[in-house]
Design a protein around this motif. Structure first.
Motif, PDB file in Angstrom:
ATOM      1  N   ALA A  16       0.821  -1.204   0.000  1.00  8.32           N
ATOM      2  CA  ALA A  16       0.000   0.000   0.000  1.00  8.32           C
ATOM      3  C   ALA A  16       0.860   1.261   0.000  1.00  8.32           C
ATOM      4  CB  ALA A  16      -0.925   0.013   1.214  1.00  8.32           C
ATOM      5  N   THR A  17       0.485   2.225  -0.808  1.00 10.64           N
ATOM      6  CA  THR A  17       1.188   3.502  -0.848  1.00 10.64           C
ATOM      7  C   THR A  17       1.223   4.145   0.533  1.00 10.64           C
ATOM      8  OG1 THR A  17       0.504   3.828  -3.138  1.00 10.64           O
ATOM      9  CG2 THR A  17       1.191   5.790  -1.911  1.00 10.64           C
ATOM     10  N   GLU A  18       0.143   4.014   1.269  1.00  7.04           N
ATOM     11  CA  GLU A  18       0.056   4.604   2.601  1.00  7.04           C
ATOM     12  C   GLU A  18       1.116   4.038   3.531  1.00  7.04           C
ATOM     13  OE1 GLU A  18      -2.134   7.150   5.422  1.00  7.04           O
ATOM     14  OE2 GLU A  18      -1.862   7.045   3.252  1.00  7.04           O
ATOM     15  N   ALA A  19       1.449   2.752   3.363  1.00  6.09           N
ATOM     16  CA  ALA A  19       2.452   2.126   4.225  1.00  6.09           C
ATOM     17  C   ALA A  19       3.823   2.759   4.023  1.00  6.09           C
ATOM     18  CB  ALA A  19       2.528   0.630   3.946  1.00  6.09           C
ATOM     19  N   VAL A  20       4.083   3.212   2.796  1.00  6.49           N
ATOM     20  CA  VAL A  20       5.357   3.874   2.507  1.00  6.49           C
ATOM     21  C   VAL A  20       5.310   5.333   2.943  1.00  6.49           C
ATOM     22  CG1 VAL A  20       6.964   4.540   0.688  1.00  6.49           C
ATOM     23  CG2 VAL A  20       5.816   2.314   0.588  1.00  6.49           C
ATOM     24  N   HIS A  21       4.271   6.036   2.525  1.00  9.55           N
ATOM     25  CA  HIS A  21       4.210   7.477   2.763  1.00  9.55           C
ATOM     26  C   HIS A  21       3.978   7.822   4.228  1.00  9.55           C
ATOM     27  CE1 HIS A  21       3.553   9.142  -1.562  1.00  9.55           C
ATOM     28  NE2 HIS A  21       4.476   8.213  -1.519  1.00  9.55           N
ATOM     29  N   GLY A 206      -8.531   1.548  -3.963  1.00  6.98           N
ATOM     30  CA  GLY A 206      -8.093   2.445  -2.907  1.00  6.98           C
ATOM     31  C   GLY A 206      -6.719   3.033  -3.097  1.00  6.98           C
ATOM     32  N   GLU A 207      -5.966   2.543  -4.073  1.00  8.18           N
ATOM     33  CA  GLU A 207      -4.633   3.078  -4.329  1.00  8.18           C
ATOM     34  C   GLU A 207      -4.720   4.313  -5.250  1.00  8.18           C
ATOM     35  OE1 GLU A 207      -1.379   2.093  -3.133  1.00  8.18           O
ATOM     36  OE2 GLU A 207      -2.871   1.420  -1.695  1.00  8.18           O
ATOM     37  N   ASP A 221      -6.354  -6.351 -10.618  1.00  7.74           N
ATOM     38  CA  ASP A 221      -6.470  -5.702  -9.313  1.00  7.74           C
ATOM     39  C   ASP A 221      -5.944  -6.593  -8.194  1.00  7.74           C
ATOM     40  OD1 ASP A 221      -8.446  -7.615  -9.119  1.00  7.74           O
ATOM     41  OD2 ASP A 221     -10.098  -6.200  -8.891  1.00  7.74           O
ATOM     42  N   SER A 222      -5.399  -7.754  -8.569  1.00  6.42           N
ATOM     43  CA  SER A 222      -4.823  -8.701  -7.614  1.00  6.42           C
ATOM     44  C   SER A 222      -3.886  -9.630  -8.361  1.00  6.42           C
ATOM     45  CB  SER A 222      -5.935  -9.524  -6.947  1.00  6.42           C
ATOM     46  OG  SER A 222      -5.404 -10.633  -6.251  1.00  6.42           O
TER      47      SER A 222
END
Length: 230
Positions: A16-21, A206-207, A221-222
């Motif tokens: 997930a992008t959020e995990a990096v950012h 969600g990305e 998507d997977s």
């Protein structure tokens, strides 16, 4: 199967992008100044500082850190920033203070590809120094045994340039037509395709690039849905 190698992007593709950012960026941000001062004699830190100063005119450590923070805020893929972040993250993973995130379909896909004889490499804008512990310290355990090689913008080149993918294929000894690149960024897929690679876009719900226009590239998507394209 018509694939010998699968080359993976990380942010938005395996993780997930959020995990990096949020996770990694928030960890590195307050530590940049202390890290630079504590490792100022290290050759990679010296080189990173020289690059920042030559590019921006920053003189003091505080000025350099301010530049690095601006680059982080703008998600600038600057090599000296990636170098310093990678060192800080590697230390955080080693200390048990960081754990990486992978989408649930990624670990079984890596195991499945290994069983099918498909080899895996990584090409990310994050430094190799940060990629290795990312796969070693995942929330699903150590996945590093599934990855044979790592590439970043230093040892391969910019992710949106065709020459980078030619360089990676040569380093892997891979036939471009039997090499598959998975990424959530259409421009990266365009560059890989121009180098003769096969490509599949990854549009995870969600990305940030979930609704991007992927043009001629097939889209999944997977990783569970990759079989038709591998």
């Amino acid at each position: 199967m018509t694939t010998d190698w699968i080359v993976l992007d990380i942010e938005g593709t395996t993780s997930a992008t959020e995990a990096v950012h949020k996770g990694l960026y928030d960890y590195a941000r307050p530590r940049l100044g202390l890290w630079i001062e504590a490792h100022a004699d290290g050759p990679q830190v010296k080189e990173a500082l020289e690059q920042v100063r030559a590019e921006t005119g920053a003189a003091t450590t505080a000025e350099v850190v301010a530049v690095l923070h601006r680059w982080m805020d703008g998600d600038v893929k600057a090599t000296p920033l990636k170098t310093l972040q990678g060192q800080i993250w590697a230390a955080g993973f080693a200390a048990g203070e960081l754990t990486s995130h992978f989408f649930a379909d990624v670990p079984p896909a890596l195991a499945r590809w290994r069983a099918e004889g498909i080899r895996v490499a990584v090409f990310s804008s994050g430094s190799v120094a940060s990629q290795r512990p990312w796969f070693r310290h995942g929330d699903a355990g150590d996945l590093s045994a599934y990855v044979e090689d790592y590439f970043d913008t230093v040892n391969a080149g910019p992710k949106r340039e065709e020459s980078s993918y030619r360089r990676i294929a040569e380093a892997l000894g891979a036939e471009p037509a039997r090499t598959l690149f998975l990424s959530d960024v259409p421009a990266e897929l365009d560059a890989a395709a121009a180098a003769g690679w096969r490509t599949v876009g990854v549009a995870r719900p969600g990305e940030p690039n979930a609704t991007a226009g992927f043009g001629p590239h097939p889209v999944i998507d997977s990783f569970d849905r990759l079989e038709d394209h591998a």
